[in-house]
Design a protein around this motif. Structure first.
Motif: not given
Length: 307
Positions: A20-22, A25-26, A199-205, A250-252
């Motif tokens: 869900d996190l990814e 942020y996609s 949050p980016i640190v914990h994603s594929y990004i 992104f809204h938040q």
């Protein structure tokens, strides 16, 4: 560096699963127009077409070096009538700090040069060649370059999209007294940006970025307010914009950062733009009737003719 109290931090993302996190942020997965792959291809294609057209202008100066690095280039587009007192609009592209190019990011050039504004579209070293600290430094140098080269400018206006909005936000926190000049920054437009990098640190990004948690915290404008911020708060107007079809995260992030900036004395406005996603929110800057396009020339023309 001052860290904001925990009560002002937005962290519900920590309760999300990795999947869900990814998704949050996609940005391409939230478009209302096209599927994820198609919307990215369309964005690049539209950008290439408009940029190729404006690059052919006799008033364009391409590949200007603002630093010693190979990737430290910018393209400048001048209006038909030029003077030493032009306002300058600097655009910083997005692409999650690992994609994107100045060569397909000149969406806003046609309406702005028509309004008498010079536009500089800035390149920087994306990952894996560049890291977050380097990118912030490069964008800062591009701003300093414009100020030094065009010292009689009637104002420098910064605009960043997505990751570019993050870079602009960090540059606004610069202690300009440590540099040769203080840029004449009059406004900033932050479009569909990210202001908390954790949050980016914990994603594929982060696969290419390779940010540590410390890197993310040091480069998260959401939580970093420096004492020198007062150098620009009294002279800089900010607009934070987010698209209706950006993701909830992104809204938040945009709303949270808007509140943080207000708390610290910035002159800031928030706009949610209807019927746009993460990509056409910036593409539509080529349209004269678009809400952000209308905001830019009006602001600039008032400065040029009334100040």
């Amino acid at each position: 560096m001052e860290v904001l109290p925990p009560s002002l931090r937005h962290s519900p993302w920590k309760a999300l699963s990795k999947e869900d996190l990814e998704k949050q942020y996609s940005p391409s997965r939230w478009s209302h127009r096209l599927n994820a792959e198609e919307v990215i291809k369309a964005h690049v294609q539209v950008g290439k077409e408009v940029t190729k057209e404006v690059q052919a202008s006799k008033k364009s100066v391409l590949g200007v070096s603002y630093g010693a690095g190979e990737g430290e280039k910018l393209d400048i587009y001048f209006p038909a009538k030029t003077s030493e007192e032009l306002p300058f609009f600097l655009f910083i592209h997005g692409g999650y700090w690992q994609e994107g190019s100045k060569d397909y990011s000149a969406f806003m050039v046609p309406p702005l040069i028509a309004a008498g504004v010079a536009v500089a579209v800035v390149a920087y070293d994306i990952a894996p060649k560049g890291n977050i600290d380097l990118m912030v430094s490069q964008v800062r140098r591009s701003v300093l370059f414009i100020q030094k080269q065009y010292s009689f400018n009637r104002g420098i206006y910064l605009c960043g999209h997505s990751a570019g909005a993050h870079l602009v936000s960090m540059v606004l926190l610069t202690d300009w007294t440590l540099h040769e000049v203080i840029p004449n920054i009059k406004g900033s437009y932050l479009v569909s940006g990210i202001y908390d990098l954790e949050p980016i640190v914990h994603s594929y990004i982060n696969d290419k970025l390779q940010m540590t948690l410390e890197d993310a915290q040091r480069n998260s404008p959401m939580f970093c307010q420096k004492e020198v911020q007062s150098q620009v708060t009294s002279t800089c107007d900010l607009i934070i914009a987010v698209g209706q079809h950006d993701s909830p995260e992104f809204h938040q992030q945009s709303l949270d950062y808007f509140q943080v900036l207000r708390l610290h004395g910035w002159r800031v406005s928030f706009i949610e733009i209807s019927n746009v996603d993460h990509f056409d929110i910036i593409e539509k800057l080529m349209q004269n009737e678009y809400i952000l396009t209308q905001t830019f020339p009006l602001h600039f023309l008032l400065l040029v003719f009334l100040v």
